[in-house]
Design a protein around this motif. Structure first.
Motif, PDB file in Angstrom:
ATOM      1  N   ALA A   1       0.827  -1.206   0.000  1.00 48.00           N
ATOM      2  CA  ALA A   1       0.000   0.000   0.000  1.00 48.00           C
ATOM      3  C   ALA A   1       0.861   1.256   0.000  1.00 48.00           C
ATOM      4  O   ALA A   1       0.537   2.247  -0.673  1.00 48.00           O
ATOM      5  CB  ALA A   1      -0.920  -0.005   1.212  1.00 48.00           C
ATOM      6  N   THR A   2       1.983   1.212   0.736  1.00 47.09           N
ATOM      7  CA  THR A   2       2.877   2.367   0.786  1.00 47.09           C
ATOM      8  C   THR A   2       3.506   2.621  -0.582  1.00 47.09           C
ATOM      9  O   THR A   2       3.566   3.771  -1.039  1.00 47.09           O
ATOM     10  CB  THR A   2       3.988   2.142   1.832  1.00 47.09           C
ATOM     11  N   ALA A   3       3.942   1.568  -1.233  1.00 46.43           N
ATOM     12  CA  ALA A   3       4.532   1.706  -2.568  1.00 46.43           C
ATOM     13  C   ALA A   3       3.518   2.269  -3.551  1.00 46.43           C
ATOM     14  O   ALA A   3       3.839   3.164  -4.348  1.00 46.43           O
ATOM     15  CB  ALA A   3       5.053   0.362  -3.051  1.00 46.43           C
ATOM     16  N   LYS A   4       2.290   1.757  -3.488  1.00 44.66           N
ATOM     17  CA  LYS A   4       1.231   2.248  -4.380  1.00 44.66           C
ATOM     18  C   LYS A   4       0.948   3.713  -4.122  1.00 44.66           C
ATOM     19  O   LYS A   4       0.763   4.507  -5.052  1.00 44.66           O
ATOM     20  CB  LYS A   4      -0.036   1.404  -4.177  1.00 44.66           C
ATOM     21  N   GLY A   5       0.921   4.088  -2.835  1.00 47.58           N
ATOM     22  CA  GLY A   5       0.669   5.485  -2.487  1.00 47.58           C
ATOM     23  C   GLY A   5       1.764   6.405  -2.991  1.00 47.58           C
ATOM     24  O   GLY A   5       1.496   7.490  -3.520  1.00 47.58           O
ATOM     25  N   ILE A   6       3.014   5.984  -2.841  1.00 45.83           N
ATOM     26  CA  ILE A   6       4.136   6.809  -3.307  1.00 45.83           C
ATOM     27  C   ILE A   6       4.074   6.995  -4.813  1.00 45.83           C
ATOM     28  O   ILE A   6       4.235   8.109  -5.329  1.00 45.83           O
ATOM     29  CB  ILE A   6       5.478   6.160  -2.890  1.00 45.83           C
ATOM     30  N   LEU A   7       3.831   5.928  -5.535  1.00 48.17           N
ATOM     31  CA  LEU A   7       3.773   6.009  -7.000  1.00 48.17           C
ATOM     32  C   LEU A   7       2.623   6.890  -7.484  1.00 48.17           C
ATOM     33  O   LEU A   7       2.693   7.459  -8.581  1.00 48.17           O
ATOM     34  CB  LEU A   7       3.650   4.605  -7.594  1.00 48.17           C
ATOM     35  N   SER A   8       1.595   7.021  -6.658  1.00 51.58           N
ATOM     36  CA  SER A   8       0.464   7.886  -7.029  1.00 51.58           C
ATOM     37  C   SER A   8       0.644   9.314  -6.512  1.00 51.58           C
ATOM     38  O   SER A   8      -0.224  10.156  -6.710  1.00 51.58           O
ATOM     39  CB  SER A   8      -0.846   7.305  -6.486  1.00 51.58           C
ATOM     40  N   GLY A   9       1.776   9.569  -5.825  1.00 48.37           N
ATOM     41  CA  GLY A   9       2.052  10.921  -5.348  1.00 48.37           C
ATOM     42  C   GLY A   9       1.465  11.247  -3.998  1.00 48.37           C
ATOM     43  O   GLY A   9       1.361  12.429  -3.647  1.00 48.37           O
ATOM     44  N   ASP A  10       1.096  10.243  -3.220  1.00 46.58           N
ATOM     45  CA  ASP A  10       0.531  10.472  -1.891  1.00 46.58           C
ATOM     46  C   ASP A  10       1.627  10.966  -0.934  1.00 46.58           C
ATOM     47  O   ASP A  10       2.587  10.258  -0.643  1.00 46.58           O
ATOM     48  CB  ASP A  10      -0.067   9.165  -1.357  1.00 46.58           C
ATOM     49  N   ARG A  11       1.479  12.190  -0.426  1.00 52.59           N
ATOM     50  CA  ARG A  11       2.491  12.784   0.452  1.00 52.59           C
ATOM     51  C   ARG A  11       2.624  12.037   1.769  1.00 52.59           C
ATOM     52  O   ARG A  11       3.734  11.890   2.304  1.00 52.59           O
ATOM     53  CB  ARG A  11       2.131  14.242   0.761  1.00 52.59           C
ATOM     54  N   ARG A  12       1.516  11.590   2.310  1.00 52.41           N
ATOM     55  CA  ARG A  12       1.579  10.883   3.591  1.00 52.41           C
ATOM     56  C   ARG A  12       2.353   9.580   3.450  1.00 52.41           C
ATOM     57  O   ARG A  12       3.147   9.214   4.318  1.00 52.41           O
ATOM     58  CB  ARG A  12       0.166  10.618   4.112  1.00 52.41           C
ATOM     59  N   ALA A  13       2.107   8.886   2.354  1.00 50.61           N
ATOM     60  CA  ALA A  13       2.841   7.634   2.110  1.00 50.61           C
ATOM     61  C   ALA A  13       4.332   7.928   1.946  1.00 50.61           C
ATOM     62  O   ALA A  13       5.186   7.184   2.455  1.00 50.61           O
ATOM     63  CB  ALA A  13       2.299   6.935   0.873  1.00 50.61           C
TER      64      ALA A  13
END
Length: 329
Positions: free
Chosen positions: A9-21
Motif C-alpha cells: 500500500a505504501t509503494a502504491k501510495g508513493i507512486l500515485s504521489g501520496d504525500r503521507r505515504a
C-alpha cells in the motif's frame, strides 16, 4: 506496539504521489531498527522498478547566506511553471543529545503550503558531509513519487560537505557578497566540486559588492582545470537575489543547460553509476564498522583501546594487530 507497515500500500501510495505515504516511507528509511531496515530495502527495491528520475540539486553554503530563502523563492518559481519540487533539508544534530531543531518548514512557510512542493527536514545525526546517511534513499523515494526536481539543502559545515556531490546531479554553492579576502576563505574542495556559484543578496546597497564578488569568483574559476563533465563556460558564477526574486530565471536556465549537455554527452548516466558504486561501498564500510560494535570484535577493540590509552602500544600498531587477529591483516 506500532502497527507494521503495509509495504504494498505504501509503494502504491508513493507512486500515485501520496504525500503521507512518502513521509511514512522516509521515516522508515531513516529508522535504525533492524526490522525497519529490512522493510526499507524491500520498499526501495519495489520502487526502483518505476525508473522515474528527477533533477537532483545539492545546495551548499555557509549558515546565514540565505539558503532557505533561496530555496523557497526558487522552489516557488519552479512550481509556478507546473513542476513538482521536493526539498530535503538536513539540519545539524547535537553531538551531545542527538537532537535537531528541524525548523525548515517554518523558514519556508510559503513553499510549505504549495500543493506542488514537499519539504522534509531530516537530522544529520552527526554525519559528515552535510547530508544525512539516508538522504540518498529519501531522494529515490521522492523520484518514485513523481517529483521533477529534488533540492538537497545541506547543513553548511565546511569542506567535508563535498560529499553532497555524490548524491546530486548538480552541485550549487551559495555565497554572500564579500571582499576579496573572502575568496581565500572558500575551501578549494567545494570550489572544485561546484557546478554553479550563486552570489546571493545581489540587491539594494549590497548589489555592487555582489557584482564584485561574482567577478572575483569568475576569475578564480577560470584558473581551475576544466572538467570533462562540463561544457565550455562552466562552472560559472552568477548574481542572484532570493529576497527580490531576481536572477532566478537565469539561474534555472543555466542549470537546465548544464543538465541537458551532460545527458546528451552521457556524463549523466556515468555519474549516476559512479554514485551508486560509491554508496554501495559506503554501505559495506558502515556495515563493517557496525560489526565491530558486537562481540567478539567489541571486546577486542576495547582491549586494544585500553592499551593505546596507556601508551603500551601505538594506535597504528594496535590497528594492524587487530586486523591480523580478525584475519584481515
Amino acid at each position: 506496539m506500532a502497527q507494521p507497515i503495509d509495504l504494498a500500500a505504501t509503494a502504491k501510495g508513493i507512486l500515485s504521489g501520496d504525500r503521507r505515504a512518502l513521509a511514512r516511507a522516509i521515516t522508515l528509511v531513516e529508522s535504525a531498527r533492524a526490522d525497519h531496515r529490512a522493510q526499507a530495502l524491500t520498499l526501495l527495491g519495489t520502487l526502483a522498478a518505476s525508473g522515474r528520475q528527477a533533477l537532483r540539486i545539492g545546495l551548499s553554503g555557509t549558515p546565514g547566506v540565505g539558503k532557505s530563502t533561496f530555496i523557497e523563492a526558487f522552489g516557488l518559481m519552479l512550481t509556478a511553471q507546473g513542476l513538482k519540487v521536493a526539498v530535503l533539508a538536513v539540519d545539524p544534530s547535537s553531538a551531545r543529545s542527538g537532537g535537531s531543531i528541524l525548523g525548515d518548514k517554518t523558514r519556508m512557510e510559503r513553499l510549505s503550503r504549495d500543493p506542488n512542493a514537499f519539504i522534509r527536514p531530516s537530522p544529520s545525526q552527526t554525519q559528515l558531509g552535510g547530508v544525512a546517511r539516508r538522504s540518498r534513499e529519501a531522494v529515490a523515494l521522492c523520484e518514485a513519487a513523481g517529483f521533477d526536481v529534488v533540492l538537497i539543502e545541506t547543513v553548511g559545515v565546511g569542506q567535508s560537505e563535498t560529499v553532497v556531490a555524490q548524491i546530486s546531479d548538480l552541485f550549487l554553492l551559495l555565497l554572500a557578497p564579500a571582499g576579496g579576502d573572502e575568496l581565500q576563505g572558500v575551501k578549494r574542495g567545494i570550489m572544485e566540486m561546484a557546478d554553479l556559484i550563486f552570489v546571493n543578496k545581489a540587491d539594494g546597497d549590497l548589489k555592487p559588492a555582489a557584482m564584485r564578488t561574482v567577478a572575483d569568483y569568475s576569475g578564480a574559476l577560470q584558473l581551475l582545470r576544466r572538467r570533462p563533465q562540463d561544457p565550455a563556460g562552466f562552472p560559472k558564477a552568477l548574481p542572484v537575489s532570493a529576497l527580490a526574486e531576481e536572477g532566478l530565471e537565469q539561474a534555472w536556465a543555466e542549470m537546465q543547460t548544464l543538465a541537458e549537455w551532460r545527458k546528451t554527452h552521457s556524463h549523466w548516466t556515468r555519474t549516476r553509476a559512479t554514485q551508486s558504486r560509491h554508496w554501495f561501498e559506503e554501505e559495506v564500510r558502515q556495515g563493517l564498522l557496525a560489526a565491530l560494535r558486537h562481540e567478539p570484535q567489541r571486546g577486542l577493540m576495547a582491549g586494544y583501546a585500553d592499551r593505546v590509552a596507556t601508551g603500551e602500544i601505538t594506535p597504528e600498531a594496535a590497528a594492524a594487530e587487530m586486523l591480523r587477529a580478525m584475519g584481515r591483516g
